[in-house]
Design a protein around this motif. Sequence first.
Motif, PDB file in Angstrom:
ATOM      1  N   LEU A   3       0.817  -1.217   0.000  1.00  0.00           N
ATOM      2  CA  LEU A   3       0.000   0.000   0.000  1.00  0.00           C
ATOM      3  C   LEU A   3       0.850   1.265   0.000  1.00  0.00           C
ATOM      4  CD1 LEU A   3      -2.984  -0.907   2.345  1.00  0.00           C
ATOM      5  CD2 LEU A   3      -2.975  -0.654  -0.140  1.00  0.00           C
ATOM      6  N   LYS A   4       2.022   1.210   0.602  1.00  0.00           N
ATOM      7  CA  LYS A   4       2.916   2.380   0.615  1.00  0.00           C
ATOM      8  C   LYS A   4       3.328   2.750  -0.817  1.00  0.00           C
ATOM      9  CE  LYS A   4       4.862   5.251   3.423  1.00  0.00           C
ATOM     10  NZ  LYS A   4       4.055   6.249   4.080  1.00  0.00           N
ATOM     11  N   GLN A   5       3.602   1.742  -1.636  1.00  0.00           N
ATOM     12  CA  GLN A   5       3.964   1.988  -3.037  1.00  0.00           C
ATOM     13  C   GLN A   5       2.752   2.514  -3.815  1.00  0.00           C
ATOM     14  OE1 GLN A   5       6.858   2.109  -4.360  1.00  0.00           O
ATOM     15  NE2 GLN A   5       6.368   2.236  -6.521  1.00  0.00           N
ATOM     16  N   ILE A   9       2.707   6.133  -5.812  1.00  0.00           N
ATOM     17  CA  ILE A   9       2.324   6.267  -7.219  1.00  0.00           C
ATOM     18  C   ILE A   9       1.118   7.191  -7.348  1.00  0.00           C
ATOM     19  CG2 ILE A   9       1.398   5.025  -9.212  1.00  0.00           C
ATOM     20  CD1 ILE A   9       3.172   2.643  -8.328  1.00  0.00           C
ATOM     21  N   SER A  10       0.145   7.040  -6.458  1.00  0.00           N
ATOM     22  CA  SER A  10      -1.047   7.887  -6.501  1.00  0.00           C
ATOM     23  C   SER A  10      -0.696   9.352  -6.317  1.00  0.00           C
ATOM     24  CB  SER A  10      -2.051   7.443  -5.439  1.00  0.00           C
ATOM     25  OG  SER A  10      -2.493   6.130  -5.697  1.00  0.00           O
ATOM     26  N   LYS A  11       0.241   9.631  -5.419  1.00  0.00           N
ATOM     27  CA  LYS A  11       0.683  11.012  -5.221  1.00  0.00           C
ATOM     28  C   LYS A  11       1.386  11.544  -6.467  1.00  0.00           C
ATOM     29  CE  LYS A  11       1.091  11.123  -0.212  1.00  0.00           C
ATOM     30  NZ  LYS A  11       1.999  11.293   0.938  1.00  0.00           N
ATOM     31  N   ALA A  12       2.178  10.698  -7.108  1.00  0.00           N
ATOM     32  CA  ALA A  12       2.869  11.126  -8.333  1.00  0.00           C
ATOM     33  C   ALA A  12       1.869  11.428  -9.440  1.00  0.00           C
ATOM     34  CB  ALA A  12       3.855  10.049  -8.782  1.00  0.00           C
ATOM     35  N   LEU A  13       0.746  10.727  -9.448  1.00  0.00           N
ATOM     36  CA  LEU A  13      -0.266  10.917 -10.480  1.00  0.00           C
ATOM     37  C   LEU A  13      -1.238  12.048 -10.162  1.00  0.00           C
ATOM     38  CD1 LEU A  13      -1.113   7.194 -11.274  1.00  0.00           C
ATOM     39  CD2 LEU A  13       0.299   8.769 -12.620  1.00  0.00           C
ATOM     40  N   SER A  14      -1.063  12.696  -9.017  1.00  0.00           N
ATOM     41  CA  SER A  14      -2.009  13.724  -8.592  1.00  0.00           C
ATOM     42  C   SER A  14      -1.749  15.091  -9.219  1.00  0.00           C
ATOM     43  CB  SER A  14      -2.001  13.843  -7.069  1.00  0.00           C
ATOM     44  OG  SER A  14      -0.772  14.389  -6.630  1.00  0.00           O
ATOM     45  N   VAL A  56       9.895   9.122 -11.848  1.00  0.00           N
ATOM     46  CA  VAL A  56      10.986   8.149 -11.713  1.00  0.00           C
ATOM     47  C   VAL A  56      11.007   7.597 -10.292  1.00  0.00           C
ATOM     48  CG1 VAL A  56      13.503   7.865 -11.698  1.00  0.00           C
ATOM     49  CG2 VAL A  56      12.402   9.093 -13.580  1.00  0.00           C
ATOM     50  N   GLU A  57      10.864   8.468  -9.288  1.00  0.00           N
ATOM     51  CA  GLU A  57      10.860   8.033  -7.884  1.00  0.00           C
ATOM     52  C   GLU A  57       9.708   7.076  -7.595  1.00  0.00           C
ATOM     53  OE1 GLU A  57      10.788  11.695  -5.696  1.00  0.00           O
ATOM     54  OE2 GLU A  57      12.972  11.937  -5.812  1.00  0.00           O
ATOM     55  N   ALA A  58       8.581   7.283  -8.267  1.00  0.00           N
ATOM     56  CA  ALA A  58       7.427   6.398  -8.101  1.00  0.00           C
ATOM     57  C   ALA A  58       7.576   5.135  -8.941  1.00  0.00           C
ATOM     58  CB  ALA A  58       6.148   7.131  -8.480  1.00  0.00           C
ATOM     59  N   LEU A  86      -5.083  -1.398  -7.291  1.00  0.00           N
ATOM     60  CA  LEU A  86      -6.281  -0.545  -7.166  1.00  0.00           C
ATOM     61  C   LEU A  86      -7.543  -1.384  -7.337  1.00  0.00           C
ATOM     62  CD1 LEU A  86      -5.349   2.714  -9.111  1.00  0.00           C
ATOM     63  CD2 LEU A  86      -5.475   2.364  -6.638  1.00  0.00           C
ATOM     64  N   ASN A  87      -7.535  -2.310  -8.260  1.00  0.00           N
ATOM     65  CA  ASN A  87      -8.699  -3.161  -8.493  1.00  0.00           C
ATOM     66  C   ASN A  87      -9.004  -4.057  -7.293  1.00  0.00           C
ATOM     67  OD1 ASN A  87      -9.382  -2.222 -11.051  1.00  0.00           O
ATOM     68  ND2 ASN A  87      -7.942  -3.594 -12.048  1.00  0.00           N
ATOM     69  N   SER A  88      -7.989  -4.379  -6.525  1.00  0.00           N
ATOM     70  CA  SER A  88      -8.194  -5.277  -5.386  1.00  0.00           C
ATOM     71  C   SER A  88      -8.619  -4.548  -4.109  1.00  0.00           C
ATOM     72  CB  SER A  88      -6.933  -6.100  -5.112  1.00  0.00           C
ATOM     73  OG  SER A  88      -5.905  -5.256  -4.615  1.00  0.00           O
ATOM     74  N   LEU A  89      -8.666  -3.226  -4.151  1.00  0.00           N
ATOM     75  CA  LEU A  89      -9.080  -2.461  -2.951  1.00  0.00           C
ATOM     76  C   LEU A  89     -10.574  -2.593  -2.711  1.00  0.00           C
ATOM     77  CD1 LEU A  89      -6.995   0.818  -3.291  1.00  0.00           C
ATOM     78  CD2 LEU A  89      -6.604  -1.074  -1.741  1.00  0.00           C
TER      79      LEU A  89
END
Length: 89
Positions: A3-5, A9-14, A56-58, A86-89
């Motif tokens: 979940l941390k990853q 990634i979600s923050k990078a996509l924001s 890149v960091e994500a 995301l689909n498994s949440l």
Amino acid sequence: MELKQVEKISKALSDVNRLKILQYMQKNQGKVECTHACGLLSLAQPSISHHIKKLVEAQLINQHKIGRNYHYSLNHEVWDHYTQALNSL
């Protein structure tokens, strides 16, 4: 994927500029050069570098140095794991 990853990634996509970079990469066979990204967005080169660094960091994109220039490619494996998480949440 942890979940941390997923969070990273979600923050990078924001950010809309990062989404535009990824969208451009999808249309360009999953690749982009930093100089082309500068033409894509109405931002200065340091701002483009900041956005690319976040991707890149994500681990959403990989960076490759060719000569003096950096080239970037989509990391399809991480993207697939992210969408599955995301689909498994």
